[in-house]
Scaffold this motif. Sequence first.
Motif, PDB file in Angstrom:
ATOM      1  N   GLN B  73      35.925  51.021  41.319  1.00 37.01           N
ATOM      2  CA  GLN B  73      36.781  51.384  42.443  1.00 37.01           C
ATOM      3  C   GLN B  73      37.286  52.792  42.159  1.00 37.01           C
ATOM      4  OE1 GLN B  73      38.686  48.048  44.587  1.00 37.01           O
ATOM      5  NE2 GLN B  73      40.555  49.047  44.022  1.00 37.01           N
ATOM      6  N   GLN B  89      34.539  51.708  46.774  1.00 34.29           N
ATOM      7  CA  GLN B  89      33.864  50.807  45.836  1.00 34.29           C
ATOM      8  C   GLN B  89      32.391  51.140  45.715  1.00 34.29           C
ATOM      9  OE1 GLN B  89      34.680  46.938  47.492  1.00 34.29           O
ATOM     10  NE2 GLN B  89      36.681  46.822  46.527  1.00 34.29           N
TER      11      GLN B  89
ATOM     12  N   GLN D  37      38.122  35.198  45.883  1.00 34.20           N
ATOM     13  CA  GLN D  37      39.348  35.997  45.910  1.00 34.20           C
ATOM     14  C   GLN D  37      39.684  36.263  47.366  1.00 34.20           C
ATOM     15  OE1 GLN D  37      41.512  37.420  43.451  1.00 34.20           O
ATOM     16  NE2 GLN D  37      42.628  37.898  45.333  1.00 34.20           N
ATOM     17  N   GLU D  71      36.046  37.323  49.025  1.00 32.59           N
ATOM     18  CA  GLU D  71      34.898  37.672  48.199  1.00 32.59           C
ATOM     19  C   GLU D  71      34.518  36.419  47.411  1.00 32.59           C
ATOM     20  OE1 GLU D  71      34.075  42.132  46.599  1.00 32.59           O
ATOM     21  OE2 GLU D  71      35.736  41.090  45.674  1.00 32.59           O
ATOM     22  N   TRP D  72      33.413  35.779  47.786  1.00 31.76           N
ATOM     23  CA  TRP D  72      33.027  34.487  47.233  1.00 31.76           C
ATOM     24  C   TRP D  72      31.941  34.607  46.165  1.00 31.76           C
ATOM     25  CZ3 TRP D  72      35.740  30.308  48.322  1.00 31.76           C
ATOM     26  CH2 TRP D  72      36.310  30.106  49.587  1.00 31.76           C
ATOM     27  N   ARG D  91      30.573  38.085  51.032  1.00 32.86           N
ATOM     28  CA  ARG D  91      31.901  38.418  51.529  1.00 32.86           C
ATOM     29  C   ARG D  91      32.023  37.930  52.957  1.00 32.86           C
ATOM     30  NH1 ARG D  91      31.712  44.424  49.052  1.00 32.86           N
ATOM     31  NH2 ARG D  91      29.551  44.086  49.638  1.00 32.86           N
ATOM     32  N   HIS D 136      34.653  44.347  53.463  1.00 40.76           N
ATOM     33  CA  HIS D 136      34.969  45.035  52.209  1.00 40.76           C
ATOM     34  C   HIS D 136      36.433  44.811  51.899  1.00 40.76           C
ATOM     35  CE1 HIS D 136      31.200  47.112  53.121  1.00 40.76           C
ATOM     36  NE2 HIS D 136      31.113  47.302  51.827  1.00 40.76           N
ATOM     37  N   MET D 137      36.763  44.538  50.648  1.00 42.55           N
ATOM     38  CA  MET D 137      38.176  44.373  50.283  1.00 42.55           C
ATOM     39  C   MET D 137      38.395  44.936  48.902  1.00 42.55           C
ATOM     40  SD  MET D 137      38.094  40.203  49.942  1.00 42.55           S
ATOM     41  CE  MET D 137      39.523  40.015  48.872  1.00 42.55           C
ATOM     42  N   SER D 138      39.535  45.575  48.720  1.00 41.11           N
ATOM     43  CA  SER D 138      39.771  46.214  47.428  1.00 41.11           C
ATOM     44  C   SER D 138      40.061  45.168  46.370  1.00 41.11           C
ATOM     45  CB  SER D 138      40.880  47.248  47.526  1.00 41.11           C
ATOM     46  OG  SER D 138      41.985  46.744  48.214  1.00 41.11           O
ATOM     47  N   ARG D 139      39.759  45.521  45.129  1.00 37.20           N
ATOM     48  CA  ARG D 139      39.899  44.612  43.993  1.00 37.20           C
ATOM     49  C   ARG D 139      41.083  45.026  43.127  1.00 37.20           C
ATOM     50  NH1 ARG D 139      33.947  45.692  43.702  1.00 37.20           N
ATOM     51  NH2 ARG D 139      33.164  44.231  45.255  1.00 37.20           N
ATOM     52  N   SER D 140      41.592  44.058  42.394  1.00 35.24           N
ATOM     53  CA  SER D 140      42.664  44.314  41.439  1.00 35.24           C
ATOM     54  C   SER D 140      42.077  44.376  40.042  1.00 35.24           C
ATOM     55  CB  SER D 140      43.689  43.177  41.485  1.00 35.24           C
ATOM     56  OG  SER D 140      44.265  43.129  42.757  1.00 35.24           O
ATOM     57  N   ALA D 148      43.449  51.710  42.061  1.00 39.12           N
ATOM     58  CA  ALA D 148      43.774  50.314  42.367  1.00 39.12           C
ATOM     59  C   ALA D 148      45.283  50.125  42.234  1.00 39.12           C
ATOM     60  CB  ALA D 148      43.025  49.371  41.420  1.00 39.12           C
ATOM     61  N   LEU D 152      48.466  46.317  45.914  1.00 35.55           N
ATOM     62  CA  LEU D 152      47.972  46.773  47.210  1.00 35.55           C
ATOM     63  C   LEU D 152      46.533  46.337  47.412  1.00 35.55           C
ATOM     64  CD1 LEU D 152      48.524  48.505  49.756  1.00 35.55           C
ATOM     65  CD2 LEU D 152      47.525  50.410  48.511  1.00 35.55           C
ATOM     66  N   ALA D 154      43.406  46.439  50.446  1.00 32.38           N
ATOM     67  CA  ALA D 154      42.934  46.839  51.772  1.00 32.38           C
ATOM     68  C   ALA D 154      41.670  46.061  52.077  1.00 32.38           C
ATOM     69  CB  ALA D 154      42.650  48.332  51.803  1.00 32.38           C
ATOM     70  N   ALA D 155      41.431  45.784  53.348  1.00 29.50           N
ATOM     71  CA  ALA D 155      40.240  45.042  53.741  1.00 29.50           C
ATOM     72  C   ALA D 155      39.768  45.530  55.095  1.00 29.50           C
ATOM     73  CB  ALA D 155      40.539  43.545  53.806  1.00 29.50           C
ATOM     74  N   THR D 156      38.436  45.525  55.294  1.00 33.24           N
ATOM     75  CA  THR D 156      37.873  45.938  56.578  1.00 33.24           C
ATOM     76  C   THR D 156      36.711  45.020  56.940  1.00 33.24           C
ATOM     77  OG1 THR D 156      36.294  47.465  55.542  1.00 33.24           O
ATOM     78  CG2 THR D 156      38.403  48.392  56.210  1.00 33.24           C
ATOM     79  N   ARG D 168      45.760  45.588  55.549  1.00 29.07           N
ATOM     80  CA  ARG D 168      46.341  46.073  54.298  1.00 29.07           C
ATOM     81  C   ARG D 168      47.471  45.135  53.900  1.00 29.07           C
ATOM     82  NH1 ARG D 168      48.170  52.138  54.809  1.00 29.07           N
ATOM     83  NH2 ARG D 168      46.192  52.187  55.951  1.00 29.07           N
TER      84      ARG D 168
END
Lengths: 267, 267, 267, 267
Positions: B73, B89, D37, D71-72, D91, D136-140, D148, D152, D154-156, D168
Amino acid sequence: MANKTPASDTLKGFTSPRTPKGTSGIVAPPPWHYVGQVTAIEFEADGEKIAPYLPAPMQMESTQCCVYFIEWQYTSETTEDYLDPVESQYRETILLMSGSYKGEAMAYCPFIWVDQDKALMRGLIQGWPKQLGSTHMSRSYALESKAAPTGLSAATLSVNGERYMAGRVQVHEADANMPAPSFAGSALVRYFPDLVKGNHQQPLVHELVQLKSRDVQISKVAKGEAMLDFTVMADHELSDFSPKKVLAGYRFQVALTVDDLKPLTKL
Amino acid sequence: MANKTPASDTLKGFTSPRTPKGTSGIVAPPPWHYVGQVTAIEFEADGEKIAPYLPAPMQMESTQCCVYFIEWQYTSETTEDYLDPVESQYRETILLMSGSYKGEAMAYCPFIWVDQDKALMRGLIQGWPKQLGSTHMSRSYALESKAAPTGLSAATLSVNGERYMAGRVQVHEADANMPAPSFAGSALVRYFPDLVKGNHQQPLVHELVQLKSRDVQISKVAKGEAMLDFTVMADHELSDFSPKKVLAGYRFQVALTVDDLKPLTKL
Amino acid sequence: MANKTPASDTLKGFTSPRTPKGTSGIVAPPPWHYVGQVTAIEFEADGEKIAPYLPAPMQMESTQCCVYFIEWQYTSETTEDYLDPVESQYRETILLMSGSYKGEAMAYCPFIWVDQDKALMRGLIQGWPKQLGSTHMSRSYALESKAAPTGLSAATLSVNGERYMAGRVQVHEADANMPAPSFAGSALVRYFPDLVKGNHQQPLVHELVQLKSRDVQISKVAKGEAMLDFTVMADHELSDFSPKKVLAGYRFQVALTVDDLKPLTKL
Amino acid sequence: MANKTPASDTLKGFTSPRTPKGTSGIVAPPPWHYVGQVTAIEFEADGEKIAPYLPAPMQMESTQCCVYFIEWQYTSETTEDYLDPVESQYRETILLMSGSYKGEAMAYCPFIWVDQDKALMRGLIQGWPKQLGSTHMSRSYALESKAAPTGLSAATLSVNGERYMAGRVQVHEADANMPAPSFAGSALVRYFPDLVKGNHQQPLVHELVQLKSRDVQISKVAKGEAMLDFTVMADHELSDFSPKKVLAGYRFQVALTVDDLKPLTKL
């Protein structure tokens, strides 16, 4: 266990990755041969907004722009890329504006998108400011079908999952002149930045160049009416080129070979 | 109607396309911030086959190689890329071999693949010989599931619809040393060829450089057994790196910032 | 705050998702119109290996198979899909074997791959056992180019990043008969399993059907020599169809309309 | 040369393509194991616009909706899909509304998108109205990085190159309740249309069902503020669900197993 054999100094290839046999470069050495199907749309943009996109000393000739949607097939001279179509085929959207250099009319390309890495790299080497994007354009068939209305061609560009452009052409004239500005002989900027601290503003390569191609063939050019929408978000600079007036649409095929480039001036 | 307003000479941006506002470059100016999840596999390759991949004056230190599968990321300092994950990403496969430069141990990267244009371009600027390819790697979850067996990680690389590598790591040790060779401080070759006729063998940029990063953080490193198959066709040069013996597998996270590069020598 | 308005019973659409206006279904109601460019390769497979793929009461007519690589363009009767080519275009690889049903020769399709969800769904409804896969095939152009050698067509299929098939056709005859077995009038199995516990072996739909199409047009059929490699892994059942002998290759266009299906027998 | 060996009647597999060994079905037989997630956003929509999406006899319970970006990672009981992550990962974006069936509160799913065929097929079998789309979704990460930001996400969602949603979530509470409506026990409609002429309005399968899962585990649920924009074009029915008021955002993990489904009523 260290192996102290002297390393080779004979790495080969026109681009990275350069290797002992030189068969792994992302792009094979020129000549590069191309053949493509084109849907093009001429339009007028806002002169005040687009003039600043020209690199000095280029000047703006007119507010006329042209967007080209192209489905290409490619091969190098020495490889048989056409035998692996996933490598030889790609789709491209080119935006051109009408400039001049030292009084000679010359198109300039502010934005361009391709869908494949080899095409992206050949583009960077020529000065095309290529990014990845997805171009789709409808195809014509010899058979009649509602799925391919005669003379009608639609084209779209999406980048990172956002629609940027949608166009449509209905041709009714079979043997017209080429659209303008034309991508033959376009002015481009080849550019390679320096990441070394302190040099971020001093690129290693920064040069106005002119596209060269040879053995150019153009099919008959069909012409007609067109629509063109820039659906890109208003905060993207591409929206500076939003059509004020759509002029005409075109369909034709082009074939050409590239193995040279003309430097114009250091920038 | 010609508009003879002098064109702007104030195009901005760290990379192409350079534009009046400078917000359209494929890559934003450094610093570039990265955080990623890594699955790495150390292995021995055939020294005679791989030694010729090192650019002189580098020398081979050992036959030990390491392949890194990484889910990254990214964000720049000035943009909020993390708010659009399709842009921030990407996934990457890095192959490293064990070299040295003037007696200092230094990894060298003969092959690397990413799945996104921005990552490809940042890579080229640093000297990574990036091409597009599809990396997939299994993820770990806090919950128990047959869909994510504890400590097991699988990874694959496919390029243009062909499977190149498949690896697997089963960790059983929670706090090990990093794998070697490490990508920190790798030697790379930045390279920009000249398409002008007669100059195809005289690149505009051809320089051995060393990767620099700062603010590097590494999580605890899990280690265990690994498998690694190179399924790439025998006529692809990558097959020169086929594992003779797989040594160990690793899982860890890394965060780092890049805004500099160290030139070593012109090539 | 609960809103107890009675829910609508007027959901519309030929497929899910069914909605109040009925304009969101993954597939619009028939008729479905198609036009496509075909590269086909006839070959012999091992009769003992492939016979068990036919659903009883079908019988095998011969060991002759044919693989079709097709670049399609589609529209429904009521929508203008051709105006959004990302939705109307798709590529397909169809494998057919030579069967018969009650003495009537009828092709049967053991495997098929498309690259788009709408095509996948229309296929399932007709009984095609569709999965997602990436088909690439070279295109012909009116202009001469090394990038599109006259009469030569290459085609590949990749699934989940693995290459399954690669074929090549060099035509030299301009007006030949169609390849066999032909996909017109193919026998297929429409199938919808029941996930309810205890019913996993009792599908809700399980029926041998025969493909129907109307308004079929075929261009002149070009014919020539062909090569065909099944590069799929040996542990994939598709390898049962590996060519023993490649017979001939073909290039032609086809247009057709689908809005019906012929049930043959419950299975 | 005809081979008249009786065809096999022993084709195996839970889904098409059904084959002699039964190892080629697009989906393996249940049980199906999932771990994922989740980024979820609760919001209020316009009750008058969304009520008609519920199939009678369901009733609307409230105007509260929830969109889940997930996200599977997946495996079947008998295969080791997690060893080939390109097949096991996908996803998904799920839109749920608040309904009830015979007085029992039950979520209903009007729209859902996945990025892979196996997930699409398992969904259709359960009654999910799945289409292909790119989530798409951000990861931790465990490490701190500007790439990161802590808490926070974000997802689209993009479909066919058009952006449909952008969300978001900034969590600040570590142990909250689950969002509502929840996808556990959702009502869905399983549906298989009949293409036979005259039957286009008489589907072969049309039944209200309720999702069943077992061995469900949920991590601690983080909660906070959220933003959610429906950027889909106004002429797409999805716009009926445009948020009137965004309520809260969530992050958590879920694991579950599916091998059953509860029929509610024929439609």
